[in-house]
Design a protein around this motif. Structure first.
Motif, PDB file in Angstrom:
ATOM      1  N   ILE A 111       3.752   4.341   8.034  1.00 39.20           N
ATOM      2  CA  ILE A 111       2.717   3.395   7.624  1.00 39.20           C
ATOM      3  C   ILE A 111       3.089   2.658   6.336  1.00 39.20           C
ATOM      4  CG2 ILE A 111       0.305   3.184   6.933  1.00 39.20           C
ATOM      5  CD1 ILE A 111      -0.264   5.538   8.857  1.00 39.20           C
ATOM      6  N   ILE A 112       3.512   3.382   5.314  1.00 35.35           N
ATOM      7  CA  ILE A 112       3.821   2.765   4.017  1.00 35.35           C
ATOM      8  C   ILE A 112       4.923   1.715   4.127  1.00 35.35           C
ATOM      9  CG2 ILE A 112       4.650   3.211   1.659  1.00 35.35           C
ATOM     10  CD1 ILE A 112       1.774   4.126   2.121  1.00 35.35           C
ATOM     11  N   PRO A 113       6.019   1.951   4.854  1.00 36.21           N
ATOM     12  CA  PRO A 113       7.039   0.887   4.961  1.00 36.21           C
ATOM     13  C   PRO A 113       6.514  -0.400   5.597  1.00 36.21           C
ATOM     14  CG  PRO A 113       7.981   2.978   5.630  1.00 36.21           C
ATOM     15  CD  PRO A 113       6.509   3.200   5.443  1.00 36.21           C
ATOM     16  N   LYS A 114       5.629  -0.289   6.577  1.00 40.35           N
ATOM     17  CA  LYS A 114       5.068  -1.478   7.210  1.00 40.35           C
ATOM     18  C   LYS A 114       4.135  -2.218   6.247  1.00 40.35           C
ATOM     19  CE  LYS A 114       5.563   0.194  11.864  1.00 40.35           C
ATOM     20  NZ  LYS A 114       4.938   0.632  13.093  1.00 40.35           N
TER      21      LYS A 114
ATOM     22  N   ILE B  29       3.356  -6.689   2.253  1.00 39.58           N
ATOM     23  CA  ILE B  29       3.070  -7.076   0.867  1.00 39.58           C
ATOM     24  C   ILE B  29       4.215  -7.891   0.281  1.00 39.58           C
ATOM     25  CG2 ILE B  29       2.797  -6.127  -1.469  1.00 39.58           C
ATOM     26  CD1 ILE B  29       1.142  -3.895  -0.217  1.00 39.58           C
ATOM     27  N   ASN B  30       5.444  -7.618   0.695  1.00 41.75           N
ATOM     28  CA  ASN B  30       6.607  -8.316   0.146  1.00 41.75           C
ATOM     29  C   ASN B  30       6.878  -9.672   0.798  1.00 41.75           C
ATOM     30  OD1 ASN B  30       7.176  -6.387  -1.807  1.00 41.75           O
ATOM     31  ND2 ASN B  30       8.344  -5.152  -0.372  1.00 41.75           N
ATOM     32  N   LEU B  31       6.048 -10.099   1.741  1.00 42.67           N
ATOM     33  CA  LEU B  31       6.201 -11.436   2.295  1.00 42.67           C
ATOM     34  C   LEU B  31       5.941 -12.463   1.205  1.00 42.67           C
ATOM     35  CD1 LEU B  31       4.320 -11.036   5.689  1.00 42.67           C
ATOM     36  CD2 LEU B  31       6.776 -11.273   5.357  1.00 42.67           C
ATOM     37  N   LYS B  32       6.701 -13.535   1.218  1.00 41.25           N
ATOM     38  CA  LYS B  32       6.611 -14.537   0.152  1.00 41.25           C
ATOM     39  C   LYS B  32       5.220 -15.179   0.087  1.00 41.25           C
ATOM     40  CE  LYS B  32      11.389 -15.090  -0.371  1.00 41.25           C
ATOM     41  NZ  LYS B  32      11.716 -13.872  -1.040  1.00 41.25           N
ATOM     42  N   GLY B  33       4.617 -15.427   1.226  1.00 41.42           N
ATOM     43  CA  GLY B  33       3.283 -16.018   1.235  1.00 41.42           C
ATOM     44  C   GLY B  33       2.238 -15.108   0.622  1.00 41.42           C
ATOM     45  N   ILE B  34       2.321 -13.825   0.909  1.00 43.02           N
ATOM     46  CA  ILE B  34       1.375 -12.860   0.344  1.00 43.02           C
ATOM     47  C   ILE B  34       1.581 -12.743  -1.163  1.00 43.02           C
ATOM     48  CG2 ILE B  34       0.617 -10.445   0.402  1.00 43.02           C
ATOM     49  CD1 ILE B  34      -0.142 -12.137   2.883  1.00 43.02           C
ATOM     50  N   GLN B  35       2.830 -12.771  -1.606  1.00 43.69           N
ATOM     51  CA  GLN B  35       3.098 -12.745  -3.045  1.00 43.69           C
ATOM     52  C   GLN B  35       2.528 -13.979  -3.736  1.00 43.69           C
ATOM     53  OE1 GLN B  35       7.311 -12.318  -3.513  1.00 43.69           O
ATOM     54  NE2 GLN B  35       7.270 -10.104  -3.184  1.00 43.69           N
ATOM     55  N   ALA B  36       2.644 -15.140  -3.106  1.00 49.02           N
ATOM     56  CA  ALA B  36       2.101 -16.368  -3.691  1.00 49.02           C
ATOM     57  C   ALA B  36       0.581 -16.287  -3.787  1.00 49.02           C
ATOM     58  CB  ALA B  36       2.523 -17.577  -2.864  1.00 49.02           C
TER      59      ALA B  36
END
Length: 135
Positions: A9-12, A17-24
């Motif tokens: 679960i945590i890796p997914k 979370i590490n997607l660029k859009g989510i970071q933005a």
């Protein structure tokens, strides 16, 4: 259960979370946080849980001012969040946009998106007060 969480679960979740859009989106919301806090203070004072305090605010006319300040700070913080997200997304993809025509285009596009989304819907009815003003 701990092993399942750590391996599956945590890796997914971290990949999402590490997607660029989510970071933005995250960073854009962080930019607007100070104004959200100020707007929340105005909101709490305007809708104070003690009725006597609210009555005093209404009688003195302070409540209307606080409601306007509350709305303004939330609208400005939304604009800052939109601009932050729109400016940060190209940076996360390693695009250089400062001091270029692209930066101006980003500002125009994000402003247009904000105003289109935040415009209140017109119901077609005009209040009596506005009819009197219009003549």
């Amino acid at each position: 259960m701990q092993k399942l969480m750590n391996e599956k679960i945590i890796p997914k979740i971290m990949a999402f979370i590490n997607l660029k859009g989510i970071q933005a989106i995250k960073d854009g919301m962080v930019y607007s946080m100070p104004l959200l806090i100020v707007g929340s203070v105005f909101l709490i004072i305007t809708n104070f849980p003690v009725r006597a305090v609210v009555d005093v605010l209404e009688e003195t006319g302070i409540k209307a001012v606080l409601e306007q300040a509350n709305g303004a700070t939330f609208n400005i913080s939304a604009m800052i969040a939109v601009l932050g997200i729109y400016f940060l997304f190209p940076f996360l993809h390693k695009y250089v946009i400062l001091f270029s025509s692209r930066a101006e285009r980003i500002l125009q596009d994000s402003s247009a998106c904000f105003f289109i989304i935040s415009m209140p819907a017109y119901s077609g009815q005009i209040s009596q007060e506005h009819k009197e003003r219009l003549g």
